[in-house]
Scaffold this active site. Sequence first.
Site, PDB file in Angstrom:
ATOM      1  N   HIS A 185       8.912 -19.971  -0.681  1.00 38.47           N
ATOM      2  CA  HIS A 185       9.352 -21.374  -0.725  1.00 38.47           C
ATOM      3  C   HIS A 185      10.760 -21.529  -0.142  1.00 38.47           C
ATOM      4  O   HIS A 185      11.540 -22.367  -0.606  1.00 38.47           O
ATOM      5  CB  HIS A 185       9.336 -21.886  -2.170  1.00 38.47           C
ATOM      6  N   ASP A 192       7.685 -17.258  -7.218  1.00 43.75           N
ATOM      7  CA  ASP A 192       6.228 -17.415  -7.186  1.00 43.75           C
ATOM      8  C   ASP A 192       5.725 -17.653  -5.769  1.00 43.75           C
ATOM      9  O   ASP A 192       6.462 -18.048  -4.884  1.00 43.75           O
ATOM     10  CB  ASP A 192       5.801 -18.584  -8.076  1.00 43.75           C
ATOM     11  N   GLU A 193       4.454 -17.401  -5.592  1.00 45.19           N
ATOM     12  CA  GLU A 193       3.695 -17.800  -4.398  1.00 45.19           C
ATOM     13  C   GLU A 193       4.345 -17.363  -3.090  1.00 45.19           C
ATOM     14  O   GLU A 193       4.284 -18.060  -2.074  1.00 45.19           O
ATOM     15  CB  GLU A 193       3.489 -19.323  -4.397  1.00 45.19           C
ATOM     16  N   ALA A 194       4.982 -16.209  -3.093  1.00 45.72           N
ATOM     17  CA  ALA A 194       5.583 -15.686  -1.863  1.00 45.72           C
ATOM     18  C   ALA A 194       4.492 -15.262  -0.882  1.00 45.72           C
ATOM     19  O   ALA A 194       3.503 -14.625  -1.268  1.00 45.72           O
ATOM     20  CB  ALA A 194       6.491 -14.507  -2.183  1.00 45.72           C
TER      21      ALA A 194
END
Length: 523
Positions: free
Chosen positions: A252, A309-311
């Site tokens: 992100h 998160d969500e890398a």
Amino acid sequence: MTYNTFLNLFKQFMLLFTIIIVSVSCDRSTEKKPFSGDITILPSPKEISETSSQVFLLAQSEMYSSNADVKPLLEIFQEEIHDLTGVNLEISEEKNKNTDVLFEIDTKLAKEEYHVNIHKIIEITGGSYQALAMARTTLLQLATTQDGLLGFPMLTIKDYPDASYRGLMIDLARGWHPMASIKKFIKMASFYKSNYVHLHFTDYQSYTLPSYKYSKLSTPERSYSFEELEELEAYSQARGVTIIPEIDIPGHSSPLVEKYPEIFAIKDVKENPWIINMGNEETYEAIEVLISELMTVFKASPYFHIGGDEAIFYKVTDDPTVKAYMKKHQLGDDVHELYRHFIVRLNEIVKKHDKQMCVWEGFRREGNIEIPKDIIVFEFETNRYLPNHLVEDGYTVVNTSWKPLYVVNQKKWEPKTIYNWNMWRWENWFAKAPSIVPIQLKETPLVIGAQMCSWEQQDKLEIPSLRKRLPALNERIWNTTKKVSYDAFMKYLKVTDKQLSVLINDSRQDSLLLGYNFKKEKN
């Protein structure tokens, strides 16, 4: 005894009697009357003893605290009472015969415990400034008026929360929120006794934070100044609310990559512009600077959130700098080990500033590099590390269950669904998520609380969508064993919500509320 002697004695007696009556009447600055109304306090207090009477403050009534640090809270309460009732309640510089409202810190009480004793006068004690701030909202919810006088039902309350973490998160990166709106969110959080407001400052869409050293990071027309953030910190602290800042890394992170590619970009940046370079020493140095700069503002927070998160790891290990870094630190060739190493290093940076690091659920249970147990994991979708496994492995957890605690435009749930949830339960609407079948844990102190998370919403949607959902969450974590029925809760909420409208000067409501529960996305 002669008649004249008797007459003189009688006159002296009457004079003395008159003096006593006048003296007593001058000391009296409150008035007792019958009370038959409802007590509507949210969250519901742990212990309450009611009477059939109420006390009214008269024009000369004043409030006081012997602790000078409490004065900002008295000023806030003074303003809020005036907004709600139109009554001016003066603040006294010293305790006197007109002191009818007392706020005092009692360190023998627990930090978040407060007591309210309303009889002839109103006595408020709390274990800390924050406890007094919560007691003040109880008083606001109790306040009545009659013939221009401010009244409160005569009662005693002993209250404290079951959950030590009661949070509200606002996504400031995807949709611009002016500072005036953020102050409304803090007012609302304070009114319903949330103790943390978590601000998601950065994401793909914008970097809303300032920086002295890396000034190009701040997104034009969508960022806050240091001065604005310092004012916000003071504003929230005065209301008993602590701000948790978040810089979302390593994923992100496209604004960092775009503005400072020489530091943050991987070699194949065109194919993966969303992740920072975890193999570049300059990346860690820059992140430490950014964190240090923020810590000069958000001094009160015990926490710093790094996202995590969500890398997207695509092409990361193809970068020569990354390869050399992984070899130097003996990480093998698995990018997930580099990611785990990154979390460990960031934890050390955060701890250098006397903060505890928070992360979103992002790392897996499996891995060679041990993720330290002194971090806090905000568990939301249960796709990477199940909440029961986090607890089994000794991690501290904040419940941010996608269902029903996320508010994401039309992805949200009605207050009844939230009210029927509990702090040790995770659910998800997504069919492939493990918690599509709810995961219910046994009660454990490792789950320290819960947080409502508002994502991707425009500023104009925040207050309407949160104002009747946040109280449902807070009722269920202030009292993890239900104190009142859902119907009673909604009856109380109808009253307190009207008060909130006055306090934040905003009465907008959500058209998707009662009976609305998101199920699944349309194809």
